[in-house]
Structure formats: C-alpha cells, structure tokens
Design a protein around this motif. Structure first.
Motif, PDB file in Angstrom:
ATOM      1  N   ASP A 108       0.874  -1.175   0.000  1.00 13.35           N
ATOM      2  CA  ASP A 108       0.000   0.000   0.000  1.00 13.35           C
ATOM      3  C   ASP A 108       0.912   1.226   0.000  1.00 13.35           C
ATOM      4  N   TRP A 109       0.954   1.931  -1.123  1.00 14.09           N
ATOM      5  CA  TRP A 109       1.882   3.062  -1.254  1.00 14.09           C
ATOM      6  C   TRP A 109       1.295   4.384  -0.772  1.00 14.09           C
ATOM      7  N   ARG A 110       0.044   4.313  -0.253  1.00 14.17           N
ATOM      8  CA  ARG A 110      -0.569   5.577   0.199  1.00 14.17           C
ATOM      9  C   ARG A 110       0.218   6.296   1.278  1.00 14.17           C
TER      10      ARG A 110
ATOM     11  N   ALA B  62       2.243   8.258  -2.855  1.00 14.37           N
ATOM     12  CA  ALA B  62       1.156   7.952  -3.793  1.00 14.37           C
ATOM     13  C   ALA B  62      -0.085   8.800  -3.566  1.00 14.37           C
ATOM     14  N   ALA B  63      -0.355   9.163  -2.313  1.00 17.74           N
ATOM     15  CA  ALA B  63      -1.591   9.897  -2.013  1.00 17.74           C
ATOM     16  C   ALA B  63      -1.363  11.406  -2.015  1.00 17.74           C
TER      17      ALA B  63
END
Lengths: 290, 222
Positions: free
Chosen positions: B203-205, B209-210
């Motif tokens: 999960d790159w959030r 990424a986010a």
C-alpha cells in the motif's frame, strides 16, 4: 473519409466516448458500439478514466477497429512510464488505431486503486513530444525505429472556473498544439452563450475545437456539477427543466441532443460523454437529428 | 540524514548572474554532515563565485551566513536583518531548507546551490549510501533490518531477481544485492523463516502515492 480528413476539411465530426468493461465481458461494449456504428465518425476509448481500473484502451480500441469503427484512444502518464507508453503506442499503430488523444489522468488518490503508486514519468507535453519522436522514427532514447508509426493526435483542455483559468487553458493548449496536437477536446458545454465567448478566444488556436457534450442523467448530477464546478455554467433553468420533466432521463437525452445540434454551427465536432450510459447514445443521436 | 551534493558551479553562476548582492546561506544539519552545504562549503563556494565573477570584471558582493537549521522557521528568522540588503539568496541547504527560505522571504529570489539526493547513511569517510525512501510504512521489521525499497534496484519485495551475482546487483558491481544482505542477516540471526513470508502488494498511500504528505501531532500542534 477518416476523422483526420473530415476535421481538416472542415467537416463536423461526431465522436462518442465508450468505456471498456471492468472485466473481460465485452458483449455490451461491442453491442453498444454496433448500435452507433455508421451514425458517428469515431469512438473515443478512455484509459481507466476517472481512476477506475478497466480493460486497457489499447484493447478496446483494437476491438472496435476490427469492427470497422474508427477509434481514438486516450494516452497519459499516470500508469505508464515512457517505456510502456511508447511500446503501447507502437502497438496501437499496428492494431490499426490511427488517433491518439493526450489527456491528464485522474489523481491516483481519487482512483479505485488508491494504494497504487502513480508513475507520472511524462506529463502531457512529455507524451506529445514522445509521439513526435516516434513519428520521426526515433524513440525517446534516440534509437531508430524499425518501421515508423503515424498518428492523428489531439489534446485535452481541463475545465476552467473563470475567464482567467480559460485564458490559461487556451495558452496551455497553444503549447500542446505546437508540440503536435491537431485538435482540442474541450470541457462539457451546458451554456451556449458561455461557449460562444470561449470560441471567440479558442478560434485563435486555428485547430478544430471539439467540445464535450455530457449526458446529464439526473437532477442530482446536474446539481452536483452546478455546485462543484461553477465554471461549467449549469443554470437553474436547466436544472428546473429536468426536475419538472415527466421523464427526467429522457430530458437529459433531449438536452444533449439539442446541445449537439447547436454546436454544429459553432465547433469542429462534438464528443458525446455518457459515463457508462452508452446504451443511451442512439437516443442522443436521434435527439440531435443525426 | 538527507544527503546532497553541490551543483555544478556553472549552473549556480547562471542563477545569480543578474544580481550584485547575494546572501549565501548554509545549514548546520544534514548538509554539514555530508560536506555539501555547511559553514565550510559556504566559504569555499563564496570564494569560487567571487573569483569567477571577478574574472568577468564583476565585483559580486556575497554575505555568508550558516543557520542552525534552514528547515526550521525559528532559525530562519535570524535572516530577517540580512535579507533587505541583498538582491537574491543562494541556499546550500536541502530542498526543505530552500523552500522554507522561499516561504519566509516571498519577495526575494531564492536559488538552490545543492542537489538534494537521498536519505542515507555514511558508509565510510566521504561515502554516503541510500538507506530509506520514506515509504511511510516501515518494512525493516520483516526484512531483517535492510530495506528492499531503498536498496534493491528493482524494489522487489519477495526475494532477489536473476541479476544477483556473488552478492552484487546486476546494475553495478559496486551495488550490493539487497536481498543477499537480507538473507545473510536473517540467517545469521536464525530467522530464516521470515524469508518465507510473502510480502503482499504494498500500500503506497503512506508514501508519496496519495499526494504531498504532512504529519499533524494534535498534542503538539498549536
């Protein structure tokens, strides 16, 4: 006559947007395409539009080309780096896709795969330059291509909230045209007077301008756009017209059809956007008298 | 620490060419430790710039100052009395420091004099290597304390690729294979079973990424 020739000879083109399935069942995609075949000049296939993971535009475009429907596929750099973009554009050419539209992708944070890392190796100008290189027989690293692709390339203009933002978008489009874009897809039109003001300025771009005609599916959608995108100029009269209609869905179809009919005198073409209601495209074309 | 390297002199010269009076500021933190932008480097760059411009018949006036931390508004305030008398500011801090100076002095051109490189550690005298990419969700607890994101050239999460040879990465004999390091360490610790654990798609959030990231500590924030 293909889309490029029609646009370049000043003929009005009607394009319809069709999203690929989220899965491998292409039956509806193909059926809806058959329903509009011969009534439109081409189908625009978005690539995971609005950040929704779907079958790629490359496959969707190739499927339609096999059916004899001219397609335009969207390309952008959120999900693919320069290697993947160039490879897919070469693939597009050999699969018969002659038209590319360079667009901006939805932010990954607003997608249905929010945990994915965005790529964003190339922005719109980067993609346009990559296409120009490919058409000159070189990849971005400067290596020669074995067989050179040719495309008719368009660009996209983001929605603008006010006159200053409109001017800025026109300036950006000028840069994209200088980088090889031969036509411009512009935001949805809900107000012809406002569009007339826009065209007075956009005409200076000297390429065909293709406004989007967006199917308003409900009062809620109209209200949402009016509230969140004041630059779209959805009037209270328009919302009232849908609200008081005995068939609200059909009223949206009629409005889209009327908008197309009005734009025939004003623009180089139109792009019909239904966001998943492709089954309504024939009715919109009927309403437009096409 | 955040590592940096001084930009080529020619690039710095082009930034400041239009100006007569420059405030050249260093930072006592990371860029001092990696010898890129501390007090000593400020002095060297100042001399180089003055000599270069003198050769071209221009007497460039440079005021030198090194802050305790350029990324901290409290220390940046020290510059207030110095900024009025200069045409532009040249910062030898990392990108965080340069942007803090820009935020504080909105009407003054600010230029970077270093290239910010990575978060890393000193391997030996004069050598710094990347160790962390700030992914926001540390994996070191399951990878034997060695980060595959920062140290594997393919950022592989579940073992090495076919390019690992004699403990080195295929991209260069100077680059260790991160997964060789991970395996060696897990083995030495008797924790080989950790190697069998499959790390799922990340999960790159919490990473970039986010969008741009921010930490807000409610107990500390004013």
């Amino acid at each position: 006559m293909n889309i490029q020739k029609r646009l370049q000879s000043g003929k009005f083109v009607v394009l319809a947007e069709m999203n690929t399935p989220k899965g491998v069942d292409i039956s509806r995609f193909m059926t809806y395409a058959q329903h509009i075949r011969g009534r439109i000049d081409g189908v625009v296939v978005p690539d995971m539009d609005n950040g929704v993971m779907r079958m790629s535009a490359l496959a969707g475009g190739a499927l339609l080309q096999q059916q004899g429907i001219e397609t335009l596929i969207n390309v952008y750099g959120r999900d693919r780096n320069r290697m993947a973009l160039q490879g897919d554009m070469l693939a597009a050419h050999v699969l018969g896709i002659q038209n590319l539209i360079v667009v901006q992708g939805e932010n990954m944070a607003c997608s249905d795969h929010r945990d994915a890392p965005p790529v964003n190796d190339l922005d719109e100008m980067g993609v346009l330059n990559a296409i120009r290189n490919l058409q000159a027989g070189k990849d971005m690293a400067g290596f020669d291509l074995d067989g050179v692709p040719q495309f008719y390339v368009g660009c996209h203009m983001a929605p603008f909230a006010d006159n200053a933002a409109m001017d800025a978008e026109i300036e950006l489009a000028r840069g994209k045209i200088a980088a090889g874009a031969g036509f411009v897809i512009t935001p949805p039109v809900f107000d012809m007077r406002r569009f007339g003001e826009f065209m007075k300025k956009a005409a200076a771009l000297q390429v065909p301008i293709i406004p989007t005609v967006f199917l308003i599916k409900s009062v809620a959608v109209a209200r949402y756009i009016a509230t969140n995108e004041p630059g779209a100029h959805i009037s209270e009269d328009l919302i009232r017209r849908i609200r008081t209609s005995s068939d609200r869905e059909m009223e949206g179809v009629r409005i889209a059809g009327e908008t197309i009919a009005q734009l025939r005198k004003e623009a180089g073409g139109v792009l019909l956007q239904t966001l998943g209601w492709e089954h309504r495209l024939p009715a919109i074309l009927d309403a437009a008298g096409l | 620490m955040i590592t940096a390297e001084r930009k080529p002199l020619e690039e710095i010269i082009e930034y400041i060419r239009p100006f007569q009076k420059i405030l050249l500021i260093g930072c006592n933190e990371c860029v001092t430790v990696c010898s890129a932008g501390g007090r000593k480097e400020v002095g060297v760059l100042s001399s180089l710039l003055q000599m270069s411009f003198l050769k071209q018949g221009k007497n460039l006036q440079i005021r030198e100052h090194t802050l305790e931390r350029q990324c901290d508004p409290e220390y940046v305030e020290e510059l207030v009395s110095m900024v009025d008398g200069v045409d532009a500011i040249l910062s030898m801090a990392c990108g965080c420091g340069v942007q803090e100076i820009c935020r504080r002095f909105k009407n003054k051109p600010v230029f970077p004099a270093v290239n910010t490189k990575f978060m890393g550690a000193s391997e030996r005298q004069g050598v710094w290597a990347e160790r962390c990419q700030g992914c926001g969700n540390c994996l070191l607890g399951v990878t034997g304390g060695i980060c595959p994101i920062a140290r594997c050239s393919k950022q592989l999460m579940n073992g090495p690729c076919g390019g690992s040879t004699n403990g080195k990465c295929e991209i260069s004999p100077d680059v260790d294979c991160a997964w060789q390091l991970i395996w060696d360490r897990l083995k030495a610790l008797g924790m080989e079973d950790r190697y069998e654990e499959i790390i799922p798609a990340k999960d790159w959030r919490p990473g970039r990424a986010a969008g741009p990231r921010k930490i807000i500590r409610e107990d500390l924030a004013e």
